[in-house]
Design a protein around this motif. Structure first.
Motif, PDB file in Angstrom:
ATOM      1  N   LEU A   1       7.725 -23.929 -22.057  1.00  0.00           N
ATOM      2  CA  LEU A   1       6.795 -22.809 -22.003  1.00  0.00           C
ATOM      3  C   LEU A   1       6.798 -22.089 -23.353  1.00  0.00           C
ATOM      4  N   GLU A   2       5.635 -21.775 -23.854  1.00  0.00           N
ATOM      5  CA  GLU A   2       5.498 -21.101 -25.147  1.00  0.00           C
ATOM      6  C   GLU A   2       6.249 -19.775 -25.185  1.00  0.00           C
ATOM      7  N   TYR A   3       6.227 -19.041 -24.084  1.00  0.00           N
ATOM      8  CA  TYR A   3       6.912 -17.753 -24.035  1.00  0.00           C
ATOM      9  C   TYR A   3       8.379 -17.899 -24.417  1.00  0.00           C
ATOM     10  N   HIS A   4       9.059 -18.881 -23.859  1.00  0.00           N
ATOM     11  CA  HIS A   4      10.493 -19.041 -24.110  1.00  0.00           C
ATOM     12  C   HIS A   4      10.783 -19.367 -25.572  1.00  0.00           C
ATOM     13  N   ARG A   5       9.929 -20.119 -26.219  1.00  0.00           N
ATOM     14  CA  ARG A   5      10.106 -20.393 -27.654  1.00  0.00           C
ATOM     15  C   ARG A   5       9.984 -19.108 -28.461  1.00  0.00           C
ATOM     16  N   ILE A   6       8.965 -18.333 -28.127  1.00  0.00           N
ATOM     17  CA  ILE A   6       8.775 -17.060 -28.832  1.00  0.00           C
ATOM     18  C   ILE A   6       9.975 -16.151 -28.581  1.00  0.00           C
ATOM     19  N   ALA A   7      10.437 -16.080 -27.336  1.00  0.00           N
ATOM     20  CA  ALA A   7      11.567 -15.214 -26.990  1.00  0.00           C
ATOM     21  C   ALA A   7      12.821 -15.588 -27.772  1.00  0.00           C
ATOM     22  N   VAL A   8      13.066 -16.865 -27.941  1.00  0.00           N
ATOM     23  CA  VAL A   8      14.252 -17.320 -28.688  1.00  0.00           C
ATOM     24  C   VAL A   8      14.139 -16.892 -30.148  1.00  0.00           C
ATOM     25  N   VAL A   9      12.975 -17.084 -30.753  1.00  0.00           N
ATOM     26  CA  VAL A   9      12.798 -16.715 -32.159  1.00  0.00           C
ATOM     27  C   VAL A   9      12.920 -15.200 -32.328  1.00  0.00           C
ATOM     28  N   VAL A  10      12.344 -14.425 -31.407  1.00  0.00           N
ATOM     29  CA  VAL A  10      12.466 -12.965 -31.469  1.00  0.00           C
ATOM     30  C   VAL A  10      13.933 -12.567 -31.434  1.00  0.00           C
ATOM     31  N   THR A  11      14.685 -13.166 -30.542  1.00  0.00           N
ATOM     32  CA  THR A  11      16.107 -12.840 -30.415  1.00  0.00           C
ATOM     33  C   THR A  11      16.880 -13.194 -31.678  1.00  0.00           C
ATOM     34  N   VAL A  12      16.614 -14.351 -32.250  1.00  0.00           N
ATOM     35  CA  VAL A  12      17.303 -14.759 -33.484  1.00  0.00           C
ATOM     36  C   VAL A  12      16.959 -13.811 -34.630  1.00  0.00           C
ATOM     37  N   LEU A  13      15.673 -13.479 -34.791  1.00  0.00           N
ATOM     38  CA  LEU A  13      15.272 -12.550 -35.854  1.00  0.00           C
ATOM     39  C   LEU A  13      15.920 -11.182 -35.662  1.00  0.00           C
ATOM     40  N   TYR A  14      15.950 -10.718 -34.423  1.00  0.00           N
ATOM     41  CA  TYR A  14      16.586  -9.438 -34.115  1.00  0.00           C
ATOM     42  C   TYR A  14      18.077  -9.472 -34.469  1.00  0.00           C
ATOM     43  N   ASN A  15      18.751 -10.531 -34.078  1.00  0.00           N
ATOM     44  CA  ASN A  15      20.180 -10.659 -34.375  1.00  0.00           C
ATOM     45  C   ASN A  15      20.439 -10.712 -35.876  1.00  0.00           C
ATOM     46  N   LEU A  16      19.588 -11.402 -36.618  1.00  0.00           N
ATOM     47  CA  LEU A  16      19.730 -11.423 -38.080  1.00  0.00           C
ATOM     48  C   LEU A  16      19.541 -10.019 -38.657  1.00  0.00           C
ATOM     49  N   GLY A  17      18.590  -9.290 -38.111  1.00  0.00           N
ATOM     50  CA  GLY A  17      18.398  -7.898 -38.534  1.00  0.00           C
ATOM     51  C   GLY A  17      19.639  -7.070 -38.270  1.00  0.00           C
ATOM     52  N   GLN A  18      20.213  -7.228 -37.076  1.00  0.00           N
ATOM     53  CA  GLN A  18      21.435  -6.495 -36.734  1.00  0.00           C
ATOM     54  C   GLN A  18      22.582  -6.834 -37.694  1.00  0.00           C
ATOM     55  N   LEU A  19      22.705  -8.095 -38.024  1.00  0.00           N
ATOM     56  CA  LEU A  19      23.740  -8.531 -38.956  1.00  0.00           C
ATOM     57  C   LEU A  19      23.574  -7.847 -40.309  1.00  0.00           C
ATOM     58  N   HIS A  20      22.344  -7.819 -40.806  1.00  0.00           N
ATOM     59  CA  HIS A  20      22.103  -7.172 -42.098  1.00  0.00           C
ATOM     60  C   HIS A  20      22.369  -5.670 -42.042  1.00  0.00           C
ATOM     61  N   VAL A  21      22.091  -5.025 -40.907  1.00  0.00           N
ATOM     62  CA  VAL A  21      22.430  -3.603 -40.753  1.00  0.00           C
ATOM     63  C   VAL A  21      23.939  -3.434 -40.878  1.00  0.00           C
ATOM     64  N   GLN A  22      24.690  -4.301 -40.216  1.00  0.00           N
ATOM     65  CA  GLN A  22      26.149  -4.188 -40.212  1.00  0.00           C
ATOM     66  C   GLN A  22      26.758  -4.343 -41.602  1.00  0.00           C
ATOM     67  N   ILE A  23      26.118  -5.119 -42.467  1.00  0.00           N
ATOM     68  CA  ILE A  23      26.675  -5.304 -43.809  1.00  0.00           C
ATOM     69  C   ILE A  23      25.980  -4.413 -44.841  1.00  0.00           C
ATOM     70  N   GLY A  24      25.194  -3.456 -44.335  1.00  0.00           N
ATOM     71  CA  GLY A  24      24.607  -2.449 -45.215  1.00  0.00           C
ATOM     72  C   GLY A  24      23.365  -2.888 -45.971  1.00  0.00           C
ATOM     73  N   GLU A  25      22.704  -3.914 -45.521  1.00  0.00           N
ATOM     74  CA  GLU A  25      21.500  -4.414 -46.189  1.00  0.00           C
ATOM     75  C   GLU A  25      20.260  -4.040 -45.359  1.00  0.00           C
ATOM     76  N   ASP A  26      19.934  -2.743 -45.412  1.00  0.00           N
ATOM     77  CA  ASP A  26      18.850  -2.224 -44.576  1.00  0.00           C
ATOM     78  C   ASP A  26      17.485  -2.812 -44.911  1.00  0.00           C
ATOM     79  N   LYS A  27      17.213  -3.062 -46.191  1.00  0.00           N
ATOM     80  CA  LYS A  27      15.915  -3.614 -46.567  1.00  0.00           C
ATOM     81  C   LYS A  27      15.729  -4.998 -45.948  1.00  0.00           C
ATOM     82  N   GLU A  28      16.751  -5.822 -46.031  1.00  0.00           N
ATOM     83  CA  GLU A  28      16.683  -7.152 -45.447  1.00  0.00           C
ATOM     84  C   GLU A  28      16.588  -7.064 -43.927  1.00  0.00           C
TER      85      GLU A  28
END
Length: 105
Positions: A1-28
């Motif tokens: 299902l297309e929804y599940h593919r989108i949901a996985v990518v959203v989650t990965v992008l969100y997690n990468l954003g969280q990681l960059h917040v944790q290491i002080g890279e707010d722009k990234e």
């Protein structure tokens, strides 16, 4: 299902954003959050009118509300208070639409 593919990518992008917040890279982090937001909004419009699927989907993936909250936080920390106010207001509006105006949280 297309929804599940989108949901996985959203989650990965969100997690990468969280990681960059944790290491002080707010722009990234913001870049990942904006990409996640675009896809999450696409995902939500993809599911419009399919409420029983949306209820299950909301439990499984990162919400637009969480992404907006994190973007607002980055904007606030960087002194962009007007942008943060706009983003936090968008998050509040999403919460009200999602949970109803009488929800205690």
């Amino acid at each position: 299902l297309e929804y599940h593919r989108i949901a996985v990518v959203v989650t990965v992008l969100y997690n990468l954003g969280q990681l960059h917040v944790q290491i002080g890279e707010d722009k990234e982090a913001a870049g990942f959050f904006y990409r996640a937001l675009d896809l999450a909004q696409t995902r939500d419009s993809y599911l419009d009118g399919v409420w029983e699927v949306i209820d299950v989907a909301c439990e499984e993936s990162v919400s637009v509300l969480a992404i907006l909250h994190n973007l607002g936080h980055i904007q606030y920390r960087s002194g962009r208070y007007s942008e943060a106010m706009t983003t936090y207001t968008q998050a509040l509006n999403v919460a009200r639409r999602t949970f109803g105006p009488e929800h205690p949280h």
